[in-house]
Enzyme design. Sequence first.
Site, mmCIF file in Angstrom:
data_model
loop_
_atom_site.group_PDB
_atom_site.id
_atom_site.type_symbol
_atom_site.label_atom_id
_atom_site.label_comp_id
_atom_site.label_asym_id
_atom_site.label_seq_id
_atom_site.Cartn_x
_atom_site.Cartn_y
_atom_site.Cartn_z
ATOM 1 N N TYR A 118 0.761 -1.207 0.056
ATOM 2 C CA TYR A 118 0.110 0.105 -0.066
ATOM 3 C C TYR A 118 0.816 1.190 -0.095
ATOM 4 C CZ TYR A 118 -4.600 -2.054 -0.118
ATOM 5 O OH TYR A 118 -5.648 -2.752 -0.473
ATOM 6 N N GLN B 211 -14.995 3.265 -7.522
ATOM 7 C CA GLN B 211 -14.545 2.382 -6.563
ATOM 8 C C GLN B 211 -12.996 2.551 -6.267
ATOM 9 O OE1 GLN B 211 -15.530 -1.672 -8.754
ATOM 10 N NE2 GLN B 211 -15.857 -0.043 -10.294
ATOM 11 N N VAL C 273 -9.690 3.944 -4.955
ATOM 12 C CA VAL C 273 -9.081 4.741 -3.487
ATOM 13 C C VAL C 273 -8.363 5.820 -3.720
ATOM 14 C CG1 VAL C 273 -9.555 2.388 -2.338
ATOM 15 C CG2 VAL C 273 -7.318 2.786 -3.280
ATOM 16 N N ASP C 274 -7.927 6.258 -4.767
ATOM 17 C CA ASP C 274 -7.098 7.564 -4.980
ATOM 18 C C ASP C 274 -8.023 8.788 -4.743
ATOM 19 O OD1 ASP C 274 -7.971 8.454 -7.501
ATOM 20 O OD2 ASP C 274 -7.028 6.663 -8.421
ATOM 21 N N HIS D 253 -15.143 2.064 -2.302
ATOM 22 C CA HIS D 253 -14.157 1.070 -1.525
ATOM 23 C C HIS D 253 -12.975 1.806 -0.592
ATOM 24 C CE1 HIS D 253 -14.980 -1.847 -5.135
ATOM 25 N NE2 HIS D 253 -15.783 -1.930 -4.124
ATOM 26 N N CYS E 206 -7.761 1.699 12.606
ATOM 27 C CA CYS E 206 -7.338 0.581 13.556
ATOM 28 C C CYS E 206 -7.971 -0.461 12.783
ATOM 29 C CB CYS E 206 -7.808 0.860 14.919
ATOM 30 S SG CYS E 206 -7.600 -0.441 16.083
ATOM 31 N N CYS F 57 -5.499 1.828 21.186
ATOM 32 C CA CYS F 57 -5.671 0.260 21.535
ATOM 33 C C CYS F 57 -4.433 -0.517 21.193
ATOM 34 C CB CYS F 57 -6.828 -0.298 20.992
ATOM 35 S SG CYS F 57 -6.862 -0.999 19.210
ATOM 36 N N SER G 69 -13.641 -3.254 -14.787
ATOM 37 C CA SER G 69 -13.645 -4.349 -15.533
ATOM 38 C C SER G 69 -15.341 -5.085 -14.909
ATOM 39 C CB SER G 69 -12.629 -5.426 -14.799
ATOM 40 O OG SER G 69 -12.743 -5.572 -13.351
ATOM 41 N N ALA H 217 -9.882 6.321 -21.348
ATOM 42 C CA ALA H 217 -10.779 7.359 -20.740
ATOM 43 C C ALA H 217 -10.229 8.825 -20.993
ATOM 44 C CB ALA H 217 -10.735 6.931 -19.443
HETATM 45 C C1 BJW Z 1 -9.175 1.377 -18.900
HETATM 46 C C2 BJW Z 1 -7.967 2.207 -19.206
HETATM 47 C C3 BJW Z 1 -7.872 3.405 -19.678
HETATM 48 C C4 BJW Z 1 -7.528 0.177 -18.253
HETATM 49 N N1 BJW Z 1 -9.147 3.968 -20.073
HETATM 50 N N2 BJW Z 1 -10.258 1.638 -19.383
HETATM 51 C C5 BJW Z 1 -21.322 -11.921 -5.975
HETATM 52 C C6 BJW Z 1 -20.967 -12.851 -6.749
HETATM 53 C C7 BJW Z 1 -19.595 -13.134 -6.549
HETATM 54 C C8 BJW Z 1 -18.860 -12.534 -5.713
HETATM 55 C C9 BJW Z 1 -19.308 -11.892 -4.778
HETATM 56 C C10 BJW Z 1 -20.570 -11.274 -4.621
HETATM 57 N N3 BJW Z 1 -20.667 -10.615 -3.687
HETATM 58 C C11 BJW Z 1 -19.631 -10.306 -3.071
HETATM 59 C C12 BJW Z 1 -18.463 -11.080 -3.582
HETATM 60 C C13 BJW Z 1 -17.037 -11.413 -3.288
HETATM 61 C C14 BJW Z 1 -16.357 -10.092 -3.613
HETATM 62 C C15 BJW Z 1 -16.141 -10.212 -5.118
HETATM 63 O O1 BJW Z 1 -16.972 -9.342 -5.833
HETATM 64 N N4 BJW Z 1 -15.241 -10.935 -5.744
HETATM 65 C C16 BJW Z 1 -15.173 -10.735 -7.240
HETATM 66 C C17 BJW Z 1 -13.982 -10.997 -7.447
HETATM 67 C C18 BJW Z 1 -15.969 -12.029 -7.786
HETATM 68 N N5 BJW Z 1 -16.893 -8.862 -3.161
HETATM 69 C C19 BJW Z 1 -16.476 -8.473 -1.873
HETATM 70 O O2 BJW Z 1 -15.879 -9.310 -0.998
HETATM 71 C C20 BJW Z 1 -16.963 -6.969 -1.328
HETATM 72 N N6 BJW Z 1 -17.749 -7.248 -0.293
HETATM 73 C C21 BJW Z 1 -18.705 -7.846 -0.004
HETATM 74 O O3 BJW Z 1 -19.471 -8.297 -1.131
HETATM 75 O O4 BJW Z 1 -19.395 -7.909 1.309
HETATM 76 C C22 BJW Z 1 -20.316 -8.653 1.576
HETATM 77 C C23 BJW Z 1 -19.834 -9.793 1.878
HETATM 78 C C24 BJW Z 1 -19.169 -10.221 2.845
HETATM 79 C C25 BJW Z 1 -18.493 -11.418 3.256
HETATM 80 C C26 BJW Z 1 -18.973 -12.414 2.329
HETATM 81 C C27 BJW Z 1 -19.643 -12.359 1.146
HETATM 82 C C28 BJW Z 1 -20.230 -11.008 0.926
HETATM 83 C C29 BJW Z 1 -15.922 -6.232 -1.033
HETATM 84 C C30 BJW Z 1 -15.118 -6.001 -2.405
HETATM 85 C C31 BJW Z 1 -13.998 -4.857 -2.027
HETATM 86 C C32 BJW Z 1 -13.042 -4.822 -3.430
HETATM 87 N N7 BJW Z 1 -11.693 -4.090 -2.961
HETATM 88 C C33 BJW Z 1 -10.807 -3.694 -3.868
HETATM 89 C C34 BJW Z 1 -9.535 -3.454 -3.092
HETATM 90 C C35 BJW Z 1 -9.548 -2.013 -2.683
HETATM 91 C C36 BJW Z 1 -8.457 -1.424 -1.882
HETATM 92 C C37 BJW Z 1 -7.197 -1.203 -2.797
HETATM 93 O O5 BJW Z 1 -7.435 -0.687 -3.953
HETATM 94 O O6 BJW Z 1 -6.053 -1.924 -2.637
HETATM 95 O O7 BJW Z 1 -11.390 -2.583 -4.900
HETATM 96 S S1 BJW Z 1 -10.350 -5.092 -5.034
HETATM 97 C C38 BJW Z 1 -10.322 -3.970 -6.602
HETATM 98 O O8 BJW Z 1 -11.265 -4.187 -7.351
HETATM 99 C C39 BJW Z 1 -10.615 -2.631 -6.159
HETATM 100 C C40 BJW Z 1 -11.267 -2.045 -7.230
HETATM 101 O O9 BJW Z 1 -11.896 -0.862 -6.690
HETATM 102 C C41 BJW Z 1 -12.125 -2.954 -7.491
HETATM 103 C C42 BJW Z 1 -12.620 -3.047 -8.892
HETATM 104 O O10 BJW Z 1 -11.690 -3.073 -9.839
HETATM 105 P P1 BJW Z 1 -11.643 -2.041 -11.022
HETATM 106 O O11 BJW Z 1 -11.611 -0.895 -10.652
HETATM 107 O O12 BJW Z 1 -12.510 -2.579 -11.916
HETATM 108 O O13 BJW Z 1 -10.171 -2.298 -11.821
HETATM 109 P P2 BJW Z 1 -9.758 -3.617 -12.486
HETATM 110 O O14 BJW Z 1 -8.222 -3.635 -12.512
HETATM 111 O O15 BJW Z 1 -10.422 -4.913 -12.517
HETATM 112 O O16 BJW Z 1 -10.068 -3.343 -14.166
HETATM 113 C C43 BJW Z 1 -9.730 -2.028 -14.722
HETATM 114 C C44 BJW Z 1 -10.311 -1.950 -15.906
HETATM 115 O O17 BJW Z 1 -10.152 -0.614 -16.678
HETATM 116 C C45 BJW Z 1 -10.215 -2.751 -16.919
HETATM 117 O O18 BJW Z 1 -11.420 -3.298 -17.693
HETATM 118 C C46 BJW Z 1 -9.452 -2.217 -18.236
HETATM 119 O O19 BJW Z 1 -9.823 -2.518 -19.419
HETATM 120 C C47 BJW Z 1 -9.617 -0.970 -17.957
HETATM 121 N N8 BJW Z 1 -8.773 0.224 -18.341
HETATM 122 N N9 BJW Z 1 -6.933 1.469 -18.838
HETATM 123 C C48 BJW Z 1 -10.333 3.343 -20.148
HETATM 124 N N10 BJW Z 1 -6.889 4.105 -20.018
#
Ligand code: BJW
Length: 233
Positions: free
Chosen positions: A65, A95, A97-98, A113, A121, A145, A184, A223
């Site tokens: 991080y 989504q 965090v920046d 997120h 904590c 704590c 994605s 974008a």
């Molecule tokens: C461009 C580009 C350019 C590139 N121009 N485009 C239902 C079904 C299945 C699974 C689940 C479900 N519900 C919950 C789950 C589990 C899980 C989940 O979804 N898992 C999946 C992997 C299947 N979800 C969770 O755990 C969530 N919590 C939850 O549901 O709580 C209830 C619960 C609790 C207990 C048990 C069950 C349920 C929490 C999710 C938290 C996600 N956290 C993160 C990390 C944040 C901190 C950090 O940054 O370190 O968030 S993970 C990561 O993914 C981050 C992002 O915000 C998030 C989304 O990713 P994003 O932004 O889409 O990025 P990429 O890299 O995937 O895609 C980039 C895109 O940009 C691509 O499409 C490129 O093509 C494009 N691109 N350059 C335009 N220049």
Amino acid sequence: MLNDAVAALQNASRPVSFSGAGLSAESGIPTFREAQTGLWARYDPMTLASPGGFAADPELVISWYNGRRRAIAAAQPNPAHLAMAQRADIVHITQNVDDLLERAGAGDIVHLHGSINRDRCSAGCGHREAVDLAAPLPLRPCPQCGRPMRPDVVWFGEQLPRIEWLRADELAAHADVFIVIGTSAQVYPAAGLITTARTAGAKIIVINIEPGVGPGIRLTGPAGQIVPQLLEP
Ligand code: BJW
């Protein structure tokens, strides 16, 4: 396609953006699934961004991080952030965090997120601290704590912040245009907002460097090029 999207936005009264890591990619911030470059190539972000990953090796997770924090501190908002900030009528659900939308001057932003600019904590005692992104601190105990501090972000398996989630769901359900930028759309429940908006009748505009991601009007390309064309025609 672009003309259809521009026309939809010109007639919109409740436009909402929904962004992911692709929005900040052209600012030099790796997307989440690309964040495995160099030193981090052998680690899985899905594991690092999880309570289990932190429990197993908190120093490793904090180090990851802190590297991302330094990259964000050195980055600048790109033309997509700047164009979004110019449109005061758009509410931004992100989504990411920046803080690049904030630094671009965008007003109304819902961070689903969490924020990498804060620590909290890990035991949930409620203590939170702002983080200097350019000079983040190493793993340290909570001053209240004594348990380890951690980034104030949402990891896999954790609940999204309730107030932000309820607001985002409400915004999606009432949007007339829903602009999906650089995600994605694989991570839930955030990705489900697209279905919520579409089901409620919003026009969906998807901007992604990859073709074929998501429903609605698809604008394929970076974008930083497409968003200004859409919002500043
Ligand atoms: C461009 C580009 C350019 C590139 N121009 N485009 C239902 C079904 C299945 C699974 C689940 C479900 N519900 C919950 C789950 C589990 C899980 C989940 O979804 N898992 C999946 C992997 C299947 N979800 C969770 O755990 C969530 N919590 C939850 O549901 O709580 C209830 C619960 C609790 C207990 C048990 C069950 C349920 C929490 C999710 C938290 C996600 N956290 C993160 C990390 C944040 C901190 C950090 O940054 O370190 O968030 S993970 C990561 O993914 C981050 C992002 O915000 C998030 C989304 O990713 P994003 O932004 O889409 O990025 P990429 O890299 O995937 O895609 C980039 C895109 O940009 C691509 O499409 C490129 O093509 C494009 N691109 N350059 C335009 N220049």
